[in-house]
Scaffold this motif. Structure first.
Motif, PDB file in Angstrom:
ATOM      1  N   GLY A  58       0.827  -1.202   0.000  1.00 33.34           N
ATOM      2  CA  GLY A  58       0.000   0.000   0.000  1.00 33.34           C
ATOM      3  C   GLY A  58       0.855   1.243   0.000  1.00 33.34           C
ATOM      4  N   THR A  59       1.172   1.721   1.202  1.00 30.40           N
ATOM      5  CA  THR A  59       1.976   2.934   1.349  1.00 30.40           C
ATOM      6  C   THR A  59       3.299   2.835   0.589  1.00 30.40           C
ATOM      7  N   ALA A  60       3.972   1.694   0.683  1.00 28.59           N
ATOM      8  CA  ALA A  60       5.277   1.536   0.024  1.00 28.59           C
ATOM      9  C   ALA A  60       5.174   1.725  -1.482  1.00 28.59           C
ATOM     10  N   ALA A  61       4.102   1.211  -2.084  1.00 24.23           N
ATOM     11  CA  ALA A  61       3.936   1.329  -3.538  1.00 24.23           C
ATOM     12  C   ALA A  61       3.656   2.769  -3.950  1.00 24.23           C
ATOM     13  N   VAL A  62       2.965   3.517  -3.092  1.00 25.56           N
ATOM     14  CA  VAL A  62       2.678   4.922  -3.402  1.00 25.56           C
ATOM     15  C   VAL A  62       3.950   5.765  -3.249  1.00 25.56           C
ATOM     16  N   GLU A  63       4.703   5.499  -2.174  1.00 29.83           N
ATOM     17  CA  GLU A  63       5.904   6.298  -1.909  1.00 29.83           C
ATOM     18  C   GLU A  63       7.061   5.915  -2.823  1.00 29.83           C
ATOM     19  N   ASN A  64       7.097   4.647  -3.243  1.00 34.58           N
ATOM     20  CA  ASN A  64       8.209   4.159  -4.064  1.00 34.58           C
ATOM     21  C   ASN A  64       7.668   3.168  -5.102  1.00 34.58           C
ATOM     22  N   PRO A  65       7.044   3.672  -6.166  1.00 34.89           N
ATOM     23  CA  PRO A  65       6.400   2.796  -7.154  1.00 34.89           C
ATOM     24  C   PRO A  65       7.335   1.726  -7.737  1.00 34.89           C
TER      25      PRO A  65
ATOM     26  N   GLU B 127     -13.261   9.397  -0.319  1.00 34.75           N
ATOM     27  CA  GLU B 127     -13.817  10.512  -1.098  1.00 34.75           C
ATOM     28  C   GLU B 127     -13.145  10.632  -2.471  1.00 34.75           C
ATOM     29  N   GLY B 128     -12.924   9.466  -3.101  1.00 32.49           N
ATOM     30  CA  GLY B 128     -12.411   9.448  -4.466  1.00 32.49           C
ATOM     31  C   GLY B 128     -10.918   9.691  -4.620  1.00 32.49           C
ATOM     32  N   GLU B 129     -10.183   9.667  -3.504  1.00 29.58           N
ATOM     33  CA  GLU B 129      -8.742   9.929  -3.537  1.00 29.58           C
ATOM     34  C   GLU B 129      -8.012   8.781  -2.836  1.00 29.58           C
ATOM     35  N   VAL B 130      -6.870   8.365  -3.386  1.00 32.58           N
ATOM     36  CA  VAL B 130      -6.075   7.315  -2.739  1.00 32.58           C
ATOM     37  C   VAL B 130      -5.453   7.877  -1.458  1.00 32.58           C
TER      38      VAL B 130
ATOM     39  N   GLU C 255      -3.486   9.805   5.323  1.00 43.17           N
ATOM     40  CA  GLU C 255      -2.921  10.854   4.467  1.00 43.17           C
ATOM     41  C   GLU C 255      -3.439  10.758   3.044  1.00 43.17           C
ATOM     42  N   GLY C 256      -3.893  11.887   2.501  1.00 47.69           N
ATOM     43  CA  GLY C 256      -4.317  11.923   1.102  1.00 47.69           C
ATOM     44  C   GLY C 256      -3.116  11.990   0.177  1.00 47.69           C
ATOM     45  N   THR C 257      -3.275  11.528  -1.066  1.00 50.60           N
ATOM     46  CA  THR C 257      -2.166  11.535  -2.030  1.00 50.60           C
ATOM     47  C   THR C 257      -2.488  12.355  -3.280  1.00 50.60           C
ATOM     48  N   GLY C 258      -3.767  12.707  -3.469  1.00 54.19           N
ATOM     49  CA  GLY C 258      -4.150  13.407  -4.689  1.00 54.19           C
ATOM     50  C   GLY C 258      -4.298  12.475  -5.892  1.00 54.19           C
ATOM     51  N   LEU C 259      -4.075  11.179  -5.687  1.00 50.24           N
ATOM     52  CA  LEU C 259      -4.155  10.225  -6.811  1.00 50.24           C
ATOM     53  C   LEU C 259      -5.585   9.753  -7.035  1.00 50.24           C
TER      54      LEU C 259
ATOM     55  N   PHE D  58      -8.752  -3.023  -4.147  1.00 54.98           N
ATOM     56  CA  PHE D  58      -9.379  -1.701  -4.055  1.00 54.98           C
ATOM     57  C   PHE D  58     -10.317  -1.663  -2.857  1.00 54.98           C
ATOM     58  N   THR D  59      -9.981  -0.817  -1.900  1.00 60.97           N
ATOM     59  CA  THR D  59     -10.798  -0.678  -0.690  1.00 60.97           C
ATOM     60  C   THR D  59     -11.419   0.706  -0.652  1.00 60.97           C
ATOM     61  N   ASN D  60     -12.718   0.717  -0.489  1.00 64.40           N
ATOM     62  CA  ASN D  60     -13.420   1.983  -0.349  1.00 64.40           C
ATOM     63  C   ASN D  60     -13.544   2.285   1.143  1.00 64.40           C
ATOM     64  N   VAL D  61     -12.686   3.172   1.632  1.00 70.49           N
ATOM     65  CA  VAL D  61     -12.627   3.450   3.068  1.00 70.49           C
ATOM     66  C   VAL D  61     -13.913   4.110   3.567  1.00 70.49           C
ATOM     67  N   ASP D  62     -14.589   4.840   2.685  1.00 68.13           N
ATOM     68  CA  ASP D  62     -15.817   5.537   3.104  1.00 68.13           C
ATOM     69  C   ASP D  62     -16.863   4.565   3.654  1.00 68.13           C
TER      70      ASP D  62
END
Length: 248
Positions: free
Chosen positions: A110-117, A139-142, A149-153, A172-176
């Protein structure tokens, strides 16, 4: 390894402090405890699970995996009979490969793939078809770091990017709607499914068998179910049968 040749219902075994818990909207302290992870895993296996979804919640929040002994015990107990996918606190390629050596079938980043693809490609090069990238959307943001923390993705765009980098599947997890037993957001799942050719496993909000069928109809390759199964809203067998009946 072929991932999910047929639609699967996958029980979640989320572990915090060595015990199975289910959180509401991913927030710490909201968890209800459900006992020993090995007992839970064996129970799901007996109920007909083909894959188990293990999450180190302490790892997801703290960035360090502290439930390793519990997961080793689960893999020892059920690894021969079910596929095991594990996420939470996996931060490096070495970490991931170590878990795959342990007998885990798929690692979830999760976090690792976003921070270091690039980590996705590094692990995939060593162990093809072993990486599932977890995209958690609020709310539609990763969001990352235990959903704080939001990523804007955009989830669909991110899924496409990770497929190109070598991911074998997307979680894919919908946190909402996570952990609330209030139903799913089918449209959000369809957007991610339409963006990629690799399997998309859906998670979050499943409250009834109808939600499971709806996710299958949305194109998901599998669905991870936690709270609804632990709270007895329906059984694993009921969910599997509903999907099989729809196939006929």
């Amino acid at each position: 390894m072929t991932h999910f040749p047929e639609f699967e219902v996958i029980p979640a075994v989320d572990v915090q402090d060595g015990e199975v818990v289910q959180l509401v909207q991913g927030e710490r302290g909201t968890g209800k405890r459900y006992g020993d992870p090995v007992e839970a895993a064996e129970r799901w296996l007996e109920a007909g699970a083909e894959t188990l979804h293990l999450v180190d919640l302490d790892g997801a929040f703290e960035g360090d995996r502290v439930n390793e002994a519990a997961f080793e015990a689960v893999v020892d107990a059920v690894g021969e009979e079910a596929a095991v996918q594990l996420g939470g606190g996996i931060r490096t390629a070495d970490d991931a490969v170590g878990l795959l050596d342990l007998g885990v079938d798929r690692v979830i980043l999760g976090t690792a793939a976003v921070e270091n693809p690039e980590i996705v490609g590094a692990i995939s090069a060593e162990r093809p078809d072993s990486v599932m990238v977890s995209l958690d959307a609020k709310e539609g943001e990763v969001v990352v770091s235990g959903w704080t923390e939001g990523t804007g993705l955009d989830p669909a765009e991110a899924a496409e990017r990770y497929e190109d980098l070598g991911a074998a599947a997307i979680l894919f997890t919908n946190v909402d709607v996570e952990g609330q037993l209030e139903g799913i957001d089918r449209e959000a799942v369809e957007r991610v499914v339409d963006a990629v050719d690799i399997p998309v496993v859906a998670s979050g909000g499943v409250a009834a068998v109808d939600d499971v069928v709806a996710l299958r109809d949305a194109g998901a390759a599998a669905v991870v179910v936690g709270t609804a199964l632990y709270e007895g809203e329906f059984t694993l067998r009921e969910a599997q049968q509903a999907v099989e009946n729809e196939r006929r």
